[in-house]
Design an enzyme around this catalytic site. Structure first.
Site, PDB file in Angstrom:
ATOM      1  N   CYS A  56      14.068  10.557   6.696  1.00 41.16           N
ATOM      2  CA  CYS A  56      13.360  10.549   8.097  1.00 41.16           C
ATOM      3  C   CYS A  56      14.656  10.305   9.375  1.00 41.16           C
ATOM      4  O   CYS A  56      15.412  10.511  10.310  1.00 41.16           O
ATOM      5  CB  CYS A  56      13.217   9.404   8.807  1.00 41.16           C
ATOM      6  SG  CYS A  56      13.581   7.316   7.764  1.00 41.16           S
ATOM      7  N   GLU A  64      10.228   1.478  10.564  1.00 42.12           N
ATOM      8  CA  GLU A  64      11.035   2.880  10.734  1.00 42.12           C
ATOM      9  C   GLU A  64      10.247   3.731  10.716  1.00 42.12           C
ATOM     10  O   GLU A  64       9.348   4.048   9.789  1.00 42.12           O
ATOM     11  CB  GLU A  64      11.672   2.488   9.122  1.00 42.12           C
ATOM     12  CG  GLU A  64      12.962   3.566   9.350  1.00 42.12           C
ATOM     13  CD  GLU A  64      14.031   3.728   9.131  1.00 42.12           C
ATOM     14  OE1 GLU A  64      13.509   4.591   8.129  1.00 42.12           O
ATOM     15  OE2 GLU A  64      14.879   3.060   8.224  1.00 42.12           O
ATOM     16  N   LYS A  75       0.357  -0.994   0.141  1.00 40.37           N
ATOM     17  CA  LYS A  75      -0.134   0.076  -0.202  1.00 40.37           C
ATOM     18  C   LYS A  75       0.848   1.546  -0.083  1.00 40.37           C
ATOM     19  O   LYS A  75       1.674   1.709   0.776  1.00 40.37           O
ATOM     20  CB  LYS A  75      -1.129   0.401   1.486  1.00 40.37           C
ATOM     21  CG  LYS A  75      -2.620   1.054   1.259  1.00 40.37           C
ATOM     22  CD  LYS A  75      -1.453   2.473   1.341  1.00 40.37           C
ATOM     23  CE  LYS A  75      -2.168   3.711   1.350  1.00 40.37           C
ATOM     24  NZ  LYS A  75      -1.881   4.646   1.440  1.00 40.37           N
TER      25      LYS A  75
END
Length: 493
Positions: free
Chosen positions: A293, A259, A183
């Site tokens: 990130c 994560e 997805k």
């Protein structure tokens, strides 16, 4: 008003096409938008109910049951090796699509496609080396410990590195013998569909082992997380969302790999090679316009070199060229969307009002209301509890903090709920070792930053995640450990 950036001929993609049977869709429609121009990059059919998710999960289980996929490591290796080569062969087209859809510079997009191919190649090799172990427990008892695939893995991916962060999950999951249901983020669905297409078309990949379902996170993403047929969820994204994924998965006690976010400290000591550290600070904070990130968004600089270092950093910021990411001369691209632009700008204004602006870039003259540019900004003298210091911004906003000595540097670095990455710049290897051990982070770069390797694990401490990606651990995450116990004794007792 139309965008003023010049674009070459571009045909809007209609996805999925008829031969992309791996992508199950519904009656909804989604336009993917170029953040530089506001143009439609792709129009996609998407799901609007849970029914399509139920369909793909059932198909994935059926595919595993009907084929030797999970027990044929050689076949899995062949499929993955061909997929890696297909990515390399199509790097130019995929990179342009990635830039047009996500907004990053074309150079970054090429690096992402090639890094994806490298990741697939690594796990192609690992597919034939997923070893268990055996041992003698007594004269009559023996144990065989196996690693078996978990089953159907739901892979929910972000928009900032949409191809690589998807492949970082699906390559080890497939190498271990699982099926995957992907997805993708609703902002970057086209690169997912186009990036998966050569894999799904491989003649040795059983139909249904790789499936994709498109739609909103609130409907489709939630349906993947809550579907009892999904045996494991691999999620990369924002920490609050990841925590919610873990809570929902706990209802059925299903495995998760997460994560999540970061607010990574990048620590520059006075004895560092300041030229290299300056390059590292720019790379750490402004890669993908800060939308990564692991961004080194907290720059910690020792007092004695603070003024010199921040002055030189300001010169670098002033030299940034914001512009069309398809132009090789562009050094800083737009952020991914208008909503992201608004969020980042609000953080910058908070910093401006409560700290000292040390450096700031300028917006391109030819940007208009469709463009999602944010001028890079470097802010010092902020209180430690400022949201600009503590919260993940995901944009070109860099906080600079002073420290007097090693102990204070560690204390500032540790003043965060995140623990994804860190950087240390020093010529003293003993100090590098001490600080590297003291900082709570899954990846600690010493005299470098943002260098990733398929062989080396990454992941987060604290609210930055659970589990590890890449390396040997990265494939083991997608397995269950089974002990087969044999006893040849004549009686039970």
């Amino acid at each position: 008003m139309t965008a003023t950036f010049t674009r070459g001929p571009w045909t809007t993609l209609q996805l999925p096409t008829g031969d992309q049977k791996f992508c199950v869709t519904g009656n909804g429609s989604l336009d993917s938008i170029d953040p530089t121009t506001g143009e439609i990059v792709a129009t996609l059919s998407v799901s609007t109910t849970n029914a399509e998710v139920d369909q793909v999960v059932s198909a994935a289980h059926a595919a595993l049951a009907a084929s030797p996929w999970k027990n044929d490591g050689a076949r899995r290796a062949r499929v993955l090796n061909r997929y890696a080569q297909a990515l390399r062969d199509d790097v130019d087209r995929l990179a342009e699509l990635l830039t047009r859809e996500q907004g990053k510079t074309l150079g970054e997009s090429r690096n992402e496609v090639l890094a994806s191919a490298d990741m697939v190649e690594y796990y192609a090799g690992a597919a034939r080396m997923l070893y268990g172990r055996s041992m003698a427990l007594s004269d009559t008892a023996h144990a065989v410990v196996l690693r078996e695939p978990i089953g159907v893995v739901g892979v929910i991916t972000p928009w900032n590195w949409p191809l690589l962060l998807m492949i970082r999950a699906i390559a080890p999951a497939l190498a271990a013998g699982n099926a995957v249901v992907v997805k993708p983020a609703s902002v970057t669905p086209a690169i997912t569909v186009e990036g998966l297409a050569p894999l799904a078309a491989d003649p040795e990949l059983p139909e249904g082992v790789v499936l994709c379902v498109l739609g909103s996170g609130g409907i489709v993403g939630d349906a993947v997380v809550t579907n009892p047929g999904v045996d494991m969820i691999a999620f990369t994204g924002e920490s609050g969302t990841g925590i919610n994924v873990m809570k929902r998965a706990a209802d059925d006690l299903r495995k998760v790999s997460l994560e999540l976010g970061g607010k990574s400290p990048n620590i520059v000591f006075a004895d560092a090679d300041l030229d290299k550290a300056l390059d590292g600070a720019v790379n750490a904070a402004f890669t993908t316009s800060g939308q990564i990130c692991t961004a080194g968004s907290r720059l910690l600089v020792e007092d004695s070199v603070y003024d010199e270092f921040t002055a030189r950093l300001g010169e670098r910021i002033a030299g940034f060229r914001l512009g069309d990411p398809l132009d090789p001369a562009t050094t800083l691209a737009p952020v991914v969307s208008k909503s992201q632009q608004k969020s980042v700008t609000e953080y910058a204004e908070i910093g401006r009002s409560s700290g000292t602006v040390l450096a700031e870039g300028t917006l391109p003259a030819d940007a208009d209301e469709h463009s999602c540019f944010v001028a890079p900004i470097v802010i010092g003298d902020l209180p430690a509890d400022s949201p600009v210091v503590q919260e993940e911004i995901f944009g070109p906003v860099l906080v600079v903090q002073r420290f007097a000595d090693e102990a204070e540097a560690i204390a500032i670095a540790e003043d965060s709920e995140f623990g994804l990455a860190a950087g240390i710049w020093t010529s003293d290897l003993n100090r590098a070792w001490r600080v590297g051990r003291a900082v709570s982070a899954g990846s600690v770069w010493i005299n470098t930053y943002h260098h990733f390797y398929a062989e080396a694990e990454v992941g987060g401490f604290k609210k930055s995640g659970l589990g590890r990606q890449q390396g040997v651990t990265g494939i083991e995450e997608f397995t269950e450990t089974k002990h087969l116990n044999f006893d040849s004794a004549e009686s039970l007792w």
